[in-house]
Design a protein around this motif. Structure first.
Motif, PDB file in Angstrom:
ATOM      1  N   THR A   1       0.829  -1.214   0.000  1.00  0.00           N
ATOM      2  CA  THR A   1       0.000   0.000   0.000  1.00  0.00           C
ATOM      3  C   THR A   1       0.862   1.262   0.000  1.00  0.00           C
ATOM      4  O   THR A   1       0.333   2.370  -0.031  1.00  0.00           O
ATOM      5  N   ALA A   2       2.178   1.097   0.059  1.00  0.00           N
ATOM      6  CA  ALA A   2       3.049   2.280   0.101  1.00  0.00           C
ATOM      7  C   ALA A   2       4.439   1.888  -0.407  1.00  0.00           C
ATOM      8  O   ALA A   2       4.758   0.707  -0.554  1.00  0.00           O
ATOM      9  N   GLY A   3       5.231   2.918  -0.678  1.00  0.00           N
ATOM     10  CA  GLY A   3       6.663   2.752  -0.925  1.00  0.00           C
ATOM     11  C   GLY A   3       7.044   1.740  -1.981  1.00  0.00           C
ATOM     12  O   GLY A   3       6.459   1.683  -3.075  1.00  0.00           O
ATOM     13  N   ILE A   4       8.032   0.924  -1.648  1.00  0.00           N
ATOM     14  CA  ILE A   4       8.626  -0.020  -2.608  1.00  0.00           C
ATOM     15  C   ILE A   4       7.607  -1.088  -3.024  1.00  0.00           C
ATOM     16  O   ILE A   4       7.530  -1.466  -4.192  1.00  0.00           O
TER      17      ILE A   4
ATOM     18  N   GLY B   1       6.915  -3.500   6.651  1.00  0.00           N
ATOM     19  CA  GLY B   1       7.518  -2.323   7.274  1.00  0.00           C
ATOM     20  C   GLY B   1       8.812  -2.678   8.006  1.00  0.00           C
ATOM     21  O   GLY B   1       8.954  -3.776   8.532  1.00  0.00           O
ATOM     22  N   GLY B   2       9.750  -1.747   8.021  1.00  0.00           N
ATOM     23  CA  GLY B   2      11.033  -2.001   8.684  1.00  0.00           C
ATOM     24  C   GLY B   2      10.955  -1.785  10.187  1.00  0.00           C
ATOM     25  O   GLY B   2      10.119  -1.010  10.664  1.00  0.00           O
ATOM     26  N   PRO B   3      11.821  -2.473  10.966  1.00  0.00           N
ATOM     27  CA  PRO B   3      11.851  -2.270  12.424  1.00  0.00           C
ATOM     28  C   PRO B   3      12.228  -0.835  12.776  1.00  0.00           C
ATOM     29  O   PRO B   3      12.948  -0.174  12.017  1.00  0.00           O
TER      30      PRO B   3
ATOM     31  N   THR C   1       9.578 -12.113  13.908  1.00  0.00           N
ATOM     32  CA  THR C   1       8.250 -12.585  13.496  1.00  0.00           C
ATOM     33  C   THR C   1       7.822 -11.918  12.198  1.00  0.00           C
ATOM     34  O   THR C   1       7.425 -12.578  11.231  1.00  0.00           O
ATOM     35  N   GLN C   2       7.920 -10.588  12.171  1.00  0.00           N
ATOM     36  CA  GLN C   2       7.389  -9.832  11.029  1.00  0.00           C
ATOM     37  C   GLN C   2       8.175 -10.094   9.742  1.00  0.00           C
ATOM     38  O   GLN C   2       7.600 -10.084   8.656  1.00  0.00           O
ATOM     39  N   HIS C   3       9.462 -10.324   9.887  1.00  0.00           N
ATOM     40  CA  HIS C   3      10.278 -10.495   8.690  1.00  0.00           C
ATOM     41  C   HIS C   3      10.525 -11.970   8.394  1.00  0.00           C
ATOM     42  O   HIS C   3      10.052 -12.488   7.397  1.00  0.00           O
TER      43      HIS C   3
END
Ligand SMILES: NC(=O)c1ccc[n+]([C@@H]2O[C@H](COP(=O)([O-])OP(=O)(O)OC[C@H]3O[C@@H](n4cnc5c(N)ncnc54)[C@H](OP(=O)(O)O)[C@@H]3O)[C@@H](O)[C@H]2O)c1
Length: 260
Positions: A16-19, A92-94, A112-114
Motif C-alpha cells: 500500500t506504500a513505498g517499494i 515495514g522495517g523495524p 516474526t514480522q520479517h
C-alpha cells in the motif's frame, strides 16, 4: 526485452506504500495479475484502483505480526482462487535505535514480522510454483546485509537472518525452476525514509533538510532512490529473463555500499 510476465500471478506484500506499491504497479504494468497484502483495507482498495486493469487484481488484509493468521488467509485465498508464481516478501522495517538499548521484544517482533512471515508465505506458495515449474521469490531486505547501518540495530540483526534463510532456500528450490533472491534498497524516497530522516534530525539537532543532504552525500549518485527504481529491479528478478540468477543479494543503492 520481453519479460514474459503476462498472466503470471504475483503476491506482493507491503504493497500500500513505498517499494511494495511501486512493485505492484510495475508488475501489473507488465500484465501480471497482482494480489496486494497490507493491514489497511482502505489503502489496499485505493492502490487497486491505481493498477492497470483493476479487475485483474485483488487484495488480502493481513498483519505480519501474526504469521499463523497470515498463512491461513493466504492458504484460503489460494484454495478459493489461484496459486502464485511470484512472491515479493516485503513489510515495514523495524524501528531505529542503537542496538545496546534494544528491548528483547523488539528482536522478537522483527523476527516474526520479517523471517517467520517470509517463511510461512514461502511454505504456502511453493507447492504451486513447483507444479508450474516456475517460481520467483524476491525478498526486500536492506543493504545492511552487506554493511550494518548506524542506528538501525534491530534491523541490521534481523536482515542478516533473512538473507541467510533466503540463500538456504535458494539452494533447496533451484532444482524446481524456483529462484530466491534479495533486493537491498539504499535510501529510497518512501514513508520509511521520512521517518529515518526525522529521527536523525532529532538526534543530531540538524534540520530535516540538513540530515537528508548528509545522507545523500554518502551516495555516489548524490540522491535518494525512487521506489520505482527498486520496483524495476524486483520486476526483472521476478521475470523469466532472470531465470539463471539465484541466491543473490542485489543492492539498489546508487553505489552507497562500500563492500563488493
Ligand atoms: N525506504 C528506504 O530507504 C529503505 C532502505 C532500506 C531498506 N528498506 C526496507 O524495505 C522495506 C520496504 O520499505 P518502504 O520504505 O517501502 O516502507 P513503507 O513505505 O513504510 O511501506 C511499508 C509497507 O508495508 C506495510 N506494512 C507495514 N507493517 C506491516 C504489517 N505489520 N503487516 C502487513 N503489512 C505491513 C505497509 O502497509 P500498512 O501500513 O497498510 O500495513 C506498507 O504498505 C522495509 O523492510 C524497509 O525497512 C527501506
Amino acid at each position: 526485452m520481453n519479460l514474459n510476465l503476462n498472466n503470471k500471478y504475483a503476491l506482493v506484500c507491503g504493497s500500500t506504500a513505498g517499494i511494495g506499491k511501486a512493485t505492484a504497479i510495475a508488475l501489473a504494468s507488465e500484465g501480471t495479475n497482482v494480489t496486494l497484502i497490507a493491514r489497511n483495507e482502505d489503502k489496499l482498495k485505493a492502490v487497486l484502483t491505481e493498477l492497470p486493469h483493476p479487475e485483474n487484481h485483488s487484495y488480502i488484509v493481513a498483519d505480519f505480526s501474526n504469521p499463523e493468521d497470515l498463512q491461513q488467509k493466504v492458504a484460503d485465498f489460494i484454495a478459493n482462487n489461484h496459486g502464485f508464481h511470484i512472491l515479493v516478501n516485503n513489510t515495514g522495517g523495524p524501528a531505529g535505535g542503537p542496538i545496546f538499548n534494544a528491548k528483547l521484544e523488539e528482536f522478537q517482533n522483527a523476527f516474526t514480522q520479517h523471517l517467520k512471515c517470509n517463511h510461512v508465505l514461502a511454505q504456502t506458495l511453493v507447492p504451486f510454483m513447483k507444479d508450474e515449474g516456475y517460481g520467483r521469490i524476491v525478498n526486500v531486505i536492506s543493504t545492511s546485509v552487506k554493511q550494518p547501518l548506524d542506528g538501525l540495530g534491530v534491523s541490521n540483526t534481523i536482515r542478516g537472518a533473512v538473507a541467510n534463510w533466503s540463500k538456504t532456500l535458494a539452494n533447496e528450490l533451484g532444482q524446481f525452476g524456483i529462484t530466491v533472491n534479495n533486493v537491498l534498497p539504499g535510501a529510497t524516497g518512501t514513508e520509511r525514509l521520512t521517518e529515518i530522516i526525522k529521527n536523525k534530525s532529532a538526534k543530531t539537532g540538524k534540520t530535516k533538510d540538513e540530515a537528508a543532504n548528509a545522507m545523500k552525500q554518502a551516495v555516489p549518485a548524490k540522491r535518494f532512490a525512487k521506489p520505482e527504481e527498486l520496483a524495476d529491479a524486483i520486476t526483472f528478478l521476478a521475470s523469466e529473463r532472470a531465470s539463471y540468477i539465484n541466491g543473490i543479494n542485489l543492492p539498489v543503492d546508487g553505489g552507497r555500499t562500500k563492500s563488493l
